[in-house]
Design a protein around this motif. Structure first.
Motif, PDB file in Angstrom:
ATOM      1  N   GLU A  66      45.073   6.951   5.576  1.00 58.28           N
ATOM      2  CA  GLU A  66      44.517   5.795   4.873  1.00 58.28           C
ATOM      3  C   GLU A  66      45.278   4.530   5.285  1.00 58.28           C
ATOM      4  O   GLU A  66      46.420   4.318   4.874  1.00 58.28           O
ATOM      5  CB  GLU A  66      44.613   5.993   3.357  1.00 58.28           C
ATOM      6  CG  GLU A  66      44.119   4.816   2.557  1.00 58.28           C
ATOM      7  CD  GLU A  66      42.751   4.339   2.978  1.00 58.28           C
ATOM      8  OE1 GLU A  66      42.641   3.144   3.314  1.00 58.28           O
ATOM      9  OE2 GLU A  66      41.799   5.150   2.988  1.00 58.28           O
ATOM     10  N   THR A 111      45.048   1.420   4.466  1.00 54.30           N
ATOM     11  CA  THR A 111      45.397   0.477   3.404  1.00 54.30           C
ATOM     12  C   THR A 111      46.764   0.802   2.808  1.00 54.30           C
ATOM     13  O   THR A 111      47.593  -0.088   2.606  1.00 54.30           O
ATOM     14  CB  THR A 111      44.331   0.493   2.298  1.00 54.30           C
ATOM     15  OG1 THR A 111      43.072   0.165   2.871  1.00 54.30           O
ATOM     16  CG2 THR A 111      44.663  -0.494   1.202  1.00 54.30           C
ATOM     17  N   TRP A 122      50.146  -1.554   2.906  1.00 55.65           N
ATOM     18  CA  TRP A 122      50.902  -1.941   1.713  1.00 55.65           C
ATOM     19  C   TRP A 122      52.369  -1.556   1.832  1.00 55.65           C
ATOM     20  O   TRP A 122      53.258  -2.310   1.454  1.00 55.65           O
ATOM     21  CB  TRP A 122      50.300  -1.296   0.480  1.00 55.65           C
ATOM     22  CG  TRP A 122      48.987  -1.849   0.063  1.00 55.65           C
ATOM     23  CD1 TRP A 122      48.388  -2.995   0.519  1.00 55.65           C
ATOM     24  CD2 TRP A 122      48.103  -1.288  -0.889  1.00 55.65           C
ATOM     25  NE1 TRP A 122      47.186  -3.163  -0.108  1.00 55.65           N
ATOM     26  CE2 TRP A 122      46.981  -2.142  -0.968  1.00 55.65           C
ATOM     27  CE3 TRP A 122      48.144  -0.154  -1.675  1.00 55.65           C
ATOM     28  CZ2 TRP A 122      45.918  -1.885  -1.822  1.00 55.65           C
ATOM     29  CZ3 TRP A 122      47.083   0.099  -2.517  1.00 55.65           C
ATOM     30  CH2 TRP A 122      45.987  -0.751  -2.594  1.00 55.65           C
ATOM     31  N   ALA A 177      48.541   1.981  10.846  1.00 60.08           N
ATOM     32  CA  ALA A 177      47.389   1.468  10.097  1.00 60.08           C
ATOM     33  C   ALA A 177      46.356   0.878  11.048  1.00 60.08           C
ATOM     34  O   ALA A 177      45.150   1.128  10.904  1.00 60.08           O
ATOM     35  CB  ALA A 177      47.840   0.422   9.079  1.00 60.08           C
ATOM     36  N   SER A 190      42.588   2.283  11.653  1.00 62.75           N
ATOM     37  CA  SER A 190      41.455   1.386  11.427  1.00 62.75           C
ATOM     38  C   SER A 190      40.552   1.333  12.648  1.00 62.75           C
ATOM     39  O   SER A 190      39.323   1.367  12.531  1.00 62.75           O
ATOM     40  CB  SER A 190      41.947  -0.022  11.088  1.00 62.75           C
ATOM     41  OG  SER A 190      42.591  -0.031   9.854  1.00 62.75           O
ATOM     42  N   THR A 219      35.574  -1.534   3.885  1.00 61.11           N
ATOM     43  CA  THR A 219      36.678  -1.689   2.945  1.00 61.11           C
ATOM     44  C   THR A 219      37.206  -0.314   2.585  1.00 61.11           C
ATOM     45  O   THR A 219      36.533   0.694   2.798  1.00 61.11           O
ATOM     46  CB  THR A 219      36.202  -2.401   1.663  1.00 61.11           C
ATOM     47  OG1 THR A 219      35.148  -1.640   1.093  1.00 61.11           O
ATOM     48  CG2 THR A 219      35.744  -3.806   1.965  1.00 61.11           C
ATOM     49  N   PRO A 220      38.391  -0.240   2.034  1.00 59.84           N
ATOM     50  CA  PRO A 220      38.947   1.064   1.685  1.00 59.84           C
ATOM     51  C   PRO A 220      38.016   1.831   0.757  1.00 59.84           C
ATOM     52  O   PRO A 220      37.471   1.269  -0.187  1.00 59.84           O
ATOM     53  CB  PRO A 220      40.256   0.716   0.976  1.00 59.84           C
ATOM     54  CG  PRO A 220      40.590  -0.655   1.436  1.00 59.84           C
ATOM     55  CD  PRO A 220      39.283  -1.335   1.709  1.00 59.84           C
ATOM     56  N   ALA A 224      40.785   1.490  -3.854  1.00 60.24           N
ATOM     57  CA  ALA A 224      40.048   0.350  -3.307  1.00 60.24           C
ATOM     58  C   ALA A 224      40.072  -0.857  -4.233  1.00 60.24           C
ATOM     59  O   ALA A 224      40.108  -1.999  -3.776  1.00 60.24           O
ATOM     60  CB  ALA A 224      38.616   0.757  -2.990  1.00 60.24           C
ATOM     61  N   VAL A 228      42.805  -3.610  -3.645  1.00 59.55           N
ATOM     62  CA  VAL A 228      42.891  -4.378  -2.410  1.00 59.55           C
ATOM     63  C   VAL A 228      42.705  -5.865  -2.646  1.00 59.55           C
ATOM     64  O   VAL A 228      43.440  -6.679  -2.124  1.00 59.55           O
ATOM     65  CB  VAL A 228      41.858  -3.878  -1.380  1.00 59.55           C
ATOM     66  CG1 VAL A 228      41.833  -4.770  -0.155  1.00 59.55           C
ATOM     67  CG2 VAL A 228      42.183  -2.454  -0.994  1.00 59.55           C
ATOM     68  N   GLU A 238      44.624  -9.466  -0.940  1.00 59.67           N
ATOM     69  CA  GLU A 238      43.948 -10.331   0.013  1.00 59.67           C
ATOM     70  C   GLU A 238      43.996 -11.789  -0.408  1.00 59.67           C
ATOM     71  O   GLU A 238      43.844 -12.681   0.412  1.00 59.67           O
ATOM     72  CB  GLU A 238      42.497  -9.889   0.182  1.00 59.67           C
ATOM     73  CG  GLU A 238      42.369  -8.555   0.875  1.00 59.67           C
ATOM     74  CD  GLU A 238      40.940  -8.037   0.895  1.00 59.67           C
ATOM     75  OE1 GLU A 238      40.085  -8.570   0.144  1.00 59.67           O
ATOM     76  OE2 GLU A 238      40.690  -7.100   1.653  1.00 59.67           O
TER      77      GLU A 238
END
Length: 122
Positions: free
Chosen positions: A41, A43, A47, A68, A72, A90-91, A96, A99, A103
């Motif tokens: 994952e 995301t 992080w 990551a 992606s 998007t995740p 999710a 997120v 951003e």
């Protein structure tokens, strides 16, 4: 019994809360536990990279960001190869909903925290 997805979401949420509270080492640990459950994952890896940056651990941050980015790109390539069932942009994991706050952070909020900046703020 808690599902794997629920546990990963709880750990990711706990990691983001620790990050937001300035407890970056705790954030790295919690996000690492979530990554153990969902190693592919991007995301979560991004992080954790942020938390490493805040602790001035550039090597770990770069390693997390590289993975990551690779994940992606692989997901994007799979989506292009199968246009009839594209993967979400998007995740899609249970984290999710976490997120969007990230951003919308300003560049100042994303600057590494140093002893000098802590003293100036406090």
């Amino acid at each position: 019994m808690e599902s794997v997805e629920a546990k990963a979401a709880r750990l990711a949420r706990s990691g983001r809360e620790a990050y937001d509270a300035g407890r970056h080492a705790e954030a790295v640990a919690r996000l690492g536990q979530a990554i153990y459950l969902f190693p592919n994952e991007p995301t979560l890896l991004a992080w954790r990279a942020e938390a490493h940056l805040r602790m001035c651990d550039l090597q770990s941050a770069i390693a997390n960001l590289r993975k990551a980015l690779r994940l992606s790109r692989e997901a994007e390539a799979r989506a292009i190869a199968r246009p009839d069932s594209p993967e979400p942009a998007t995740p899609a994991g249970p984290w999710a909903e976490l997120v969007q706050p990230l951003e919308h952070q300003t560049p100042e909020q994303l600057q590494p925290v140093t002893a000098a900046s802590r003293a100036a703020a406090g």
